[in-house]
Enzyme design. Structure first.
Site, PDB file in Angstrom:
ATOM      1  CG  ASP A   7      -2.991   4.100   4.896  1.00 47.57           C
ATOM      2  OD1 ASP A   7      -4.379   4.057   4.692  1.00 47.57           O
ATOM      3  OD2 ASP A   7      -2.585   3.030   3.327  1.00 47.57           O
ATOM      4  CE  LYS A  47      -8.399  -3.757   4.025  1.00 49.63           C
ATOM      5  NZ  LYS A  47      -7.559  -1.896   3.587  1.00 49.63           N
ATOM      6  CD1 TRP A 107      -2.366  -2.123   2.437  1.00 51.99           C
ATOM      7  CD2 TRP A 107      -2.863  -1.264   0.119  1.00 51.99           C
ATOM      8  NE1 TRP A 107      -2.873  -2.914   1.268  1.00 51.99           N
ATOM      9  CE2 TRP A 107      -3.554  -2.833   0.372  1.00 51.99           C
ATOM     10  CE3 TRP A 107      -3.344  -0.784  -1.102  1.00 51.99           C
ATOM     11  CZ2 TRP A 107      -4.401  -3.006  -0.859  1.00 51.99           C
ATOM     12  CZ3 TRP A 107      -4.436  -1.430  -1.634  1.00 51.99           C
ATOM     13  CH2 TRP A 107      -4.586  -2.499  -0.903  1.00 51.99           C
TER      14      TRP A 107
END
Ligand code: PLP
Length: 352
Positions: free
Chosen positions: A167, A191, A100
């Site tokens: 993030d 998530k 990511w």
């Protein structure tokens, strides 16, 4: 509803009562006699949902004055690009701790210079780089608090000389953080906050307006702020369902309680991994994630047998990411300790 032990990495488990309240909203939203799926996002009932969601996030995370909360589409992945559009002028500093983070680097490079100040790519991202320095002439520093695929987590954040952007997709609301250290925090909701479809952006207003490029409206944080996160139709149902989860978090004791539960779940599972000779962890112990626990069977020929054993115990979603292999148990906020007990029990009684 499902009675399985749901260890899915994302979209992931939500509390039963958040699911029930979401279903009720689909049937009859706020007593309107209409579904939340079929009313105007500008109607007073839904505007109230947006405001309550913003207020609850501010309360749960202790967001100081000067920050705005946006609910955007496009996932965390769109933020990789939006960050660069809105903040990258001369160069961005990035900590590369997984796929990511690498995607964030890739998108930023479309718009300017990127300085990767630390990377753990050399060991398939099994640790968090330490001792890196962040150049004071960078426009911002970007990091990933929890690396969902590998199971590493930043245990602390650096004192960045420049605006820190993080993030937090896979560990937001699982531990206390000092929001004032960050210029911006973002998280795809699926998530640890809600269903897929909405990304939460927490942004300090004074970091905006400093780049010279033209920013397309949909990518411009200021445009979304000016329109109170309703520049275009927001992801109405994901916001509504996320609020039901946030209410649950608040009711059971807030982030402090989430942190206590996260620690208890992770300790239980890591203890079994470390004491059971059949298994081993995959990452540096000091960088272990409390959210995503990755482990391997020492003897891979036992995999099929182990898979049958956990499936028979009503466990779902522990297959590791294809880039790591083995197993990954995601222990997000709504996962009861009993589910971890069920998994540990399977591991303990396996092949003996
Ligand atoms: C899942 C994940 C993403 C990607 O999120 P999308 O909403 O699918 O774009 C980004 N960062 C982290 C840390 C993630 O876990």
């Amino acid at each position: 509803m499902s009675k399985l032990h749901n260890f899915s990495a994302g979209p992931s488990i939500l509390p039963q009562e958040a699911l029930e309240a979401s279903i009720e909203g689909i049937r009859n939203f706020a007593g309107t006699g209409l579904s939340v799926l079929e009313v105007s996002h500008r109607g007073k009932e839904f505007v109230a949902v947006v405001e309550e969601t913003q207020a609850t996030i501010k309360e749960l995370l202790g967001v100081p004055e000067g920050y705005e909360i946006l609910f955007l589409g496009g996932g965390a992945s769109l933020q990789f690009l939006m960050v660069a559009y809105n903040f990258l002028e001369s160069k961005g500093a990035y900590l590369k701790t997984g796929v990511w983070a690498a995607n964030a680097v890739k998108e930023a490079k479309l718009l300017g210079a990127v300085d990767v100040v630390g990377s753990s790519e050399d060991k398939n991202y099994t640790y968090i780089p330490k001792g890196y320095s962040i150049p004071a002439d960078s426009d911002y520093f970007h990091c990933t608090s929890n690396n969902t695929i590998y199971g590493t987590q930043m245990q602390s954040f650096p004192d960045s000389p420049v605006t820190m952007i993080c993030d937090m997709s896979s560990d937001i609301l699982s531990r206390k953080i000092d929001v004032s250290k960050f210029g911006m925090i973002y998280a795809g909701a699926q998530k640890n906050m809600g269903p897929a479809g909405v990304t939460v952006v927490i942004i300090r207003k004074d970091i905006l307006g400093k780049v010279s490029r033209q920013i397309p409206s949909m990518l411009n944080y200021q445009v979304h702020i000016d329109k109170e996160t309703m520049f275009n139709t927001p992801p109405v149902f994901p916001i509504f369902a996320m609020l039901q989860n946030l209410k649950w978090v608040k009711k059971v004791g807030g982030v402090e309680e989430m942190q206590r539960r996260a620690k208890a779940r992770a300790e239980m599972l890591y203890t079994e991994i470390d004491s059971n000779p059949l298994f081993k962890g995959t990452v540096e112990v000091e960088d272990r994630s409390q959210m995503n626990v990755c482990f391997l069977l020492n003897d891979t020929s036992l995999e099929e047998k182990f898979n049958n054993a956990w499936k028979a115990a009503g466990i779902s979603g522990i297959k590791g990411h294809r880039s790591v292999g083995g197993y990954r148990a995601s222990l997000y906020n709504a996962l009861p300790l009993e589910s971890v007990e069920a998994l540990v029990n399977v591991m303990r009684t396996f092949n003996v």
